[in-house]
Write a protein that holds these residues in place. Structure first.
Motif, mmCIF file in Angstrom:
data_model
loop_
_atom_site.group_PDB
_atom_site.id
_atom_site.type_symbol
_atom_site.label_atom_id
_atom_site.label_comp_id
_atom_site.label_asym_id
_atom_site.label_seq_id
_atom_site.Cartn_x
_atom_site.Cartn_y
_atom_site.Cartn_z
ATOM 1 N N THR A 12 3.976 13.395 6.043
ATOM 2 C CA THR A 12 2.949 12.602 5.354
ATOM 3 C C THR A 12 1.773 13.454 4.889
ATOM 4 O O THR A 12 0.813 12.928 4.317
ATOM 5 C CB THR A 12 2.408 11.489 6.285
ATOM 6 N N ARG B 281 -4.476 4.692 8.668
ATOM 7 C CA ARG B 281 -3.118 4.957 8.189
ATOM 8 C C ARG B 281 -2.062 4.739 9.264
ATOM 9 O O ARG B 281 -0.910 5.115 9.083
ATOM 10 C CB ARG B 281 -3.027 6.399 7.656
ATOM 11 N N VAL C 221 4.126 3.585 -4.393
ATOM 12 C CA VAL C 221 3.345 2.567 -3.707
ATOM 13 C C VAL C 221 4.245 1.387 -3.333
ATOM 14 O O VAL C 221 5.036 0.898 -4.142
ATOM 15 C CB VAL C 221 2.172 2.082 -4.608
ATOM 16 N N GLY D 293 0.132 11.171 2.060
ATOM 17 C CA GLY D 293 -0.799 10.049 2.011
ATOM 18 C C GLY D 293 -0.228 8.764 2.559
ATOM 19 O O GLY D 293 -0.893 7.719 2.517
ATOM 20 N N GLY D 294 0.993 8.811 3.080
ATOM 21 C CA GLY D 294 1.640 7.604 3.567
ATOM 22 C C GLY D 294 1.092 7.140 4.904
ATOM 23 O O GLY D 294 0.307 7.819 5.570
ATOM 24 N N ARG D 295 1.534 5.946 5.284
ATOM 25 C CA ARG D 295 1.135 5.365 6.555
ATOM 26 C C ARG D 295 2.221 5.601 7.606
ATOM 27 O O ARG D 295 3.367 5.911 7.279
ATOM 28 C CB ARG D 295 0.889 3.863 6.379
ATOM 29 N N GLY E 77 0.825 -1.193 0.000
ATOM 30 C CA GLY E 77 0.000 0.000 0.000
ATOM 31 C C GLY E 77 0.861 1.245 0.000
ATOM 32 O O GLY E 77 2.018 1.216 -0.415
ATOM 33 N N PRO E 78 0.330 2.370 0.467
ATOM 34 C CA PRO E 78 1.118 3.598 0.532
ATOM 35 C C PRO E 78 2.378 3.397 1.365
ATOM 36 O O PRO E 78 2.415 2.544 2.254
ATOM 37 C CB PRO E 78 0.160 4.596 1.190
ATOM 38 N N SER F 108 6.803 8.939 -2.538
ATOM 39 C CA SER F 108 5.497 8.349 -2.275
ATOM 40 C C SER F 108 5.127 7.226 -3.233
ATOM 41 O O SER F 108 3.965 7.009 -3.517
ATOM 42 C CB SER F 108 4.411 9.426 -2.336
#
Length: 324
Positions: A176, A210, A322, A184-186, A146-147, A320
């Protein structure tokens, strides 16, 4: 070839010693390895190639842990004993050759000092952590694709080395957020059992969808495998910081009342940022004592850490993309 490798009590020190163990294994293919390490960090060595025995050393009164080790080693004729605790243990067992750390030079990196012990100071072997497929699979389940994931280590073995939780929160939101390199990252928060309270504010920094809570929820090798799946690590001078660096993760260490030259994360993929005050300036302050339950990192501002993080990310092209 029988090698007895006696390493540290603390996780960070043990991680830093893995480089020379790796070099010895490479020099002596097929060697039978016995590792003696502090009980807290012994599991780091569970997947060492050629491991015959792992001997956790649980500290006991009147050096009882050394007597326990002697009883477990005295019946073996060792080809090489490597003692990183500067003890005289190698004198008490049968061994053809011994290598013992005899001094600690605080003006050089610990990794370089250890490399000199085996004649590798010109090309110091980098710390490494060995994993199994089981650990890799456990990490994939904990951190699925994912991210990208920003890893944070907000704790340390001494509160004096810990940066303020609210500043970690601010930094995470900047890195983030919409204008950050990991937008948008975790967020994965790492820590040991008992450190949940210190990490709680960070886990509330982003939406629950997230965040990944790994505080007290993974053994050391699963933790290492989880770190390996992260895009970037930022944290205090701690065992987690050294584990991240050993896994090849871009790593930024935060320093105040400890030496970045001596204990900074090792490798070209690593960096550090410290308080405006030098180590000497901190420890010479009136009232300073290493046992005081207070942070000596209060003058390290979020802007400074963000600047250092962005510079390291840019140099290493961390962004960023994926994760798979």
């Amino acid at each position: 070839m029988r090698i007895l490798f006696i390493t540290s009590n603390r996780i960070g020190d043990a991680v830093q010693s893995t480089g020379i163990l790796s070099a010895l294994i490479e020099r002596h293919p097929g060697a039978e390895i016995t590792v003696a390490a502090g009980a807290v960090c012994a599991s780091l060595f569970e997947a060492v190639p050629g491991l015959q025995r792992l001997l956790p050393m649980k500290k006991r009164k009147r050096a009882g842990h050394w007597r326990d080790l002697w009883w477990q080693c005295v019946d073996t004729r060792w080809d090489l004993v490597v003692d990183l605790r500067a003890s005289k243990f190698s004198w008490t067992v049968l061994c053809r050759r011994s290598l013992t750390v005899t001094s600690k030079l605080d003006d050089e990196p610990r990794v370089l000092e250890l490399a000199r012990l085996i004649g590798e100071e010109a090309n110091p072997p980098a710390p490494t952590i060995w994993l199994t497929a089981t650990h890799e699979q456990a990490a994939l389940e904990a951190i699925p694709g994912g991210p990208p994931v920003l890893a944070v280590g907000p704790t340390a073995n001494w509160i004096g080395k810990t940066w303020m939780p609210e500043r970690f929160v601010d930094l995470v939101r900047r890195l983030t957020g919409p204008d950050g390199p990991l937008h948008g990252g975790r967020l994965a928060v790492f820590g040991a059992p008992g450190e949940e309270t210190q990490a709680a504010a960070l886990l509330d920094a982003l939406p629950a969808t997230r965040t990944i809570d790994l505080v007290g929820k993974a053994d050391l090798l699963k933790t290492a495998a989880c770190l390996k799946r992260c895009a970037f690590f930022v944290g205090n001078d701690s065992g987690l910081m050294h584990m991240s660096a050993a896994m090849g993760v871009p790593t930024l260490g935060l320093f105040g009342p400890s030496s970045e030259r001596r204990y900074g994360p090792w490798g070209d993929h690593c960096g550090f940022v410290r308080t405006p005050e030098s180590l000497d300036e901190i420890i010479s302050q009136p009232g300073y004592h290493h046992t005081l339950p207070k942070s000596w990192m209060t003058n390290l501002q979020t802007d400074s850490v963000e600047k250092a993080a962005l510079a390291l990310m840019q140099r290493l092209n961390v962004g960023s993309a994926v994760q798979r």
